[in-house]
Scaffold this motif. Structure first.
Motif, PDB file in Angstrom:
ATOM      1  N   THR A   1       0.842  -1.198   0.000  1.00 49.87           N
ATOM      2  CA  THR A   1       0.000   0.000   0.000  1.00 49.87           C
ATOM      3  C   THR A   1       0.872   1.241   0.000  1.00 49.87           C
ATOM      4  N   ILE A   2       0.505   2.194  -0.853  1.00 44.55           N
ATOM      5  CA  ILE A   2       1.166   3.490  -0.850  1.00 44.55           C
ATOM      6  C   ILE A   2       0.179   4.546  -0.363  1.00 44.55           C
ATOM      7  N   GLY A   3       0.701   5.545   0.327  1.00 42.43           N
ATOM      8  CA  GLY A   3      -0.124   6.649   0.789  1.00 42.43           C
ATOM      9  C   GLY A   3       0.090   7.868  -0.087  1.00 42.43           C
ATOM     10  N   VAL A   4      -0.972   8.535  -0.449  1.00 46.07           N
ATOM     11  CA  VAL A   4      -0.896   9.738  -1.277  1.00 46.07           C
ATOM     12  C   VAL A   4      -1.430  10.914  -0.478  1.00 46.07           C
ATOM     13  N   ILE A   5      -0.598  11.932  -0.299  1.00 46.28           N
ATOM     14  CA  ILE A   5      -0.981  13.126   0.454  1.00 46.28           C
ATOM     15  C   ILE A   5      -0.527  14.370  -0.293  1.00 46.28           C
ATOM     16  N   ALA A   6      -0.997  15.529   0.159  1.00 45.49           N
ATOM     17  CA  ALA A   6      -0.653  16.809  -0.467  1.00 45.49           C
ATOM     18  C   ALA A   6      -0.116  17.748   0.608  1.00 45.49           C
ATOM     19  N   PRO A   7       1.207  17.828   0.774  1.00 47.03           N
ATOM     20  CA  PRO A   7       1.782  18.674   1.823  1.00 47.03           C
ATOM     21  C   PRO A   7       2.008  20.118   1.411  1.00 47.03           C
ATOM     22  N   ALA A   8       1.642  20.442   0.164  1.00 47.24           N
ATOM     23  CA  ALA A   8       1.877  21.803  -0.337  1.00 47.24           C
ATOM     24  C   ALA A   8       0.558  22.396  -0.829  1.00 47.24           C
ATOM     25  N   SER A   9       0.401  22.531  -2.137  1.00 47.32           N
ATOM     26  CA  SER A   9      -0.829  23.107  -2.700  1.00 47.32           C
ATOM     27  C   SER A   9      -1.865  22.021  -2.970  1.00 47.32           C
ATOM     28  N   PRO A  10      -3.143  22.412  -3.060  1.00 48.42           N
ATOM     29  CA  PRO A  10      -4.196  21.415  -3.264  1.00 48.42           C
ATOM     30  C   PRO A  10      -4.155  20.814  -4.669  1.00 48.42           C
TER      31      PRO A  10
ATOM     32  N   PRO B   1      -5.120   4.616 -11.260  1.00 48.30           N
ATOM     33  CA  PRO B   1      -4.945   3.342 -11.969  1.00 48.30           C
ATOM     34  C   PRO B   1      -3.494   3.047 -12.353  1.00 48.30           C
ATOM     35  N   PHE B   2      -2.676   4.071 -12.512  1.00 49.02           N
ATOM     36  CA  PHE B   2      -1.257   3.836 -12.800  1.00 49.02           C
ATOM     37  C   PHE B   2      -0.637   2.992 -11.692  1.00 49.02           C
ATOM     38  N   PHE B   3      -0.963   3.312 -10.458  1.00 53.60           N
ATOM     39  CA  PHE B   3      -0.385   2.590  -9.320  1.00 53.60           C
ATOM     40  C   PHE B   3      -1.032   1.223  -9.130  1.00 53.60           C
ATOM     41  N   THR B   4      -2.329   1.137  -9.335  1.00 53.97           N
ATOM     42  CA  THR B   4      -2.986  -0.172  -9.196  1.00 53.97           C
ATOM     43  C   THR B   4      -2.489  -1.127 -10.277  1.00 53.97           C
ATOM     44  N   ASN B   5      -2.165  -0.616 -11.451  1.00 55.17           N
ATOM     45  CA  ASN B   5      -1.606  -1.463 -12.509  1.00 55.17           C
ATOM     46  C   ASN B   5      -0.202  -1.951 -12.167  1.00 55.17           C
ATOM     47  N   LEU B   6       0.464  -1.261 -11.244  1.00 57.64           N
ATOM     48  CA  LEU B   6       1.762  -1.721 -10.747  1.00 57.64           C
ATOM     49  C   LEU B   6       1.602  -2.755  -9.632  1.00 57.64           C
ATOM     50  N   GLY B   7       0.351  -3.052  -9.297  1.00 63.74           N
ATOM     51  CA  GLY B   7       0.087  -4.027  -8.243  1.00 63.74           C
ATOM     52  C   GLY B   7       0.029  -3.428  -6.859  1.00 63.74           C
ATOM     53  N   LEU B   8      -0.144  -2.109  -6.775  1.00 63.90           N
ATOM     54  CA  LEU B   8      -0.134  -1.415  -5.490  1.00 63.90           C
ATOM     55  C   LEU B   8      -1.542  -0.983  -5.084  1.00 63.90           C
ATOM     56  N   ASN B   9      -1.775  -0.944  -3.790  1.00 62.50           N
ATOM     57  CA  ASN B   9      -3.003  -0.371  -3.246  1.00 62.50           C
ATOM     58  C   ASN B   9      -2.739   1.094  -2.911  1.00 62.50           C
ATOM     59  N   VAL B  10      -3.757   1.928  -3.041  1.00 66.08           N
ATOM     60  CA  VAL B  10      -3.600   3.362  -2.817  1.00 66.08           C
ATOM     61  C   VAL B  10      -4.498   3.810  -1.670  1.00 66.08           C
ATOM     62  N   LYS B  11      -3.873   4.506  -0.727  1.00 66.33           N
ATOM     63  CA  LYS B  11      -4.595   5.066   0.415  1.00 66.33           C
ATOM     64  C   LYS B  11      -4.420   6.580   0.403  1.00 66.33           C
ATOM     65  N   LEU B  12      -5.517   7.315   0.325  1.00 69.54           N
ATOM     66  CA  LEU B  12      -5.455   8.774   0.285  1.00 69.54           C
ATOM     67  C   LEU B  12      -5.430   9.354   1.696  1.00 69.54           C
TER      68      LEU B  12
END
Length: 306
Positions: A12-21, A32-43
């Motif tokens: 699982t990878i985490g995706v966050i925004a520490p700067a601008s929205p 889908p780019f990340f899911t196609n790499l076999g990864l789960n995405v957590k926002l």
């Protein structure tokens, strides 16, 4: 040097925004780019928040960062976009938490401030590479940029040469050192702070966007006067996008680079497709690199471990 562990399919990878929205539509298009790499995405909990030009308040953005670092399920943190704001939270980050939970951290542009702060406070190798909302969702996102993520799954040595794009030698030679740097304006903004970039014995990578030659001149002058160019082992000049002075009286970028770099006693090459460009060649920061002008290569040690 602290190497994060490599990714495996199913992680699982985490995706966050520490700067601008981020543009949430573009961010969703990139998942889908990340899911196609076999990864789960957590926002991140606050990734869709806005506070003026920031992706939520400092407290919210910091909370998302700390939550992702502490989350044992999350093996990598990918920043959604840059913009502005990471310097505002740098002094409040729990660097011991990062040191105790070393994981892949990936982004560029305004993220340069975090790269520098985290590396110098913890020794953790981080990654300067394309981001979901600003790059992966772009129709121009290409195979070289996409393949850059392969380095997260295996400890591979990267070799940048002219098969990617033409390179110009400004100063001949060969130099080896820790690869550091990123966005020039963010690097300059660290000067005089506790996060001031350390460049002695390093290979310094520089890139930027939307800065005219006189502004780039000003920032390089500040680095020079601060002694940051005195003991570098090499200079990697990446992409300086949207720097056209639009027919106004101006020095060229080439003239600016020659003025500041040509008398250095270390190798300097320009033309690297690193930065706000396609292709965007992603690189680990904090690993050993060798810049060689004879064969026009930048060779970089792996940024992950088994």
């Amino acid at each position: 040097m602290l190497l994060p562990k490599k990714l495996r399919k199913g992680d699982t990878i985490g995706v966050i925004a520490p700067a601008s929205p981020p543009d949430m539509k573009r961010l969703q298009q990139a998942i889908p780019f990340f899911t196609n790499l076999g990864l789960n995405v957590k926002l991140g909990k606050y990734i869709n928040q806005t506070y003026g030009y920031l992706a939520g308040t400092d407290e919210q953005r910091l909370a998302d960062l700390h939550d992702m670092i502490a989350d044992k399920e999350v093996r990598a943190i990918i920043f959604a976009r840059g913009g502005y704001g990471t310097g505002r939270i740098a002094a409040s980050i729990d660097y011991e938490l990062i040191k105790d939970n070393p994981k892949i951290i990936w982004g560029y542009s305004d993220i340069t401030y975090l790269h520098t702060a985290i590396r110098q406070k913890t020794g953790l190798v981080t990654f300067h590479g394309p981001m979901p909302a600003s790059d992966i969702a772009d129709p121009s996102f290409d195979e070289i940029s996409s393949n850059s993520f392969c380095q997260l799954f295996n400890p591979i040595t990267l070799v940048y040469d002219e098969r990617i794009a033409p390179l110009d030698v400004l100063v001949e030679g060969e130099g080896t050192g820790e690869l550091v740097g990123g966005n020039l304006s963010l690097i300059t903004s660290t000067l005089g702070t506790e996060f001031e970039i350390e460049t002695d014995g390093k290979i310094l990578c520089l890139e930027d966007i939307g800065e005219l030659p006189y502004r780039i001149d000003s920032m390089l002058n500040q680095l020079k006067l601060a002694g940051k160019l005195d003991q570098v082992s090499g200079i990697v000049v990446g992409d300086f996008a949207n720097a056209d002075p639009n027919d106004k009286p101006s020095l060229s970028l080439e003239e600016v680079f020659e003025y500041y770099f040509s008398d250095l006693h270390c190798p300097v090459m320009t033309g690297f497709k690193i930065g706000h460009c396609f292709p965007h060649f992603a690189v680990p920061l904090g690993t050993e690199a060798t810049l060689n002008t004879v064969n026009k290569t930048l060779t970089i040690c792996p940024g992950v471990q088994e």
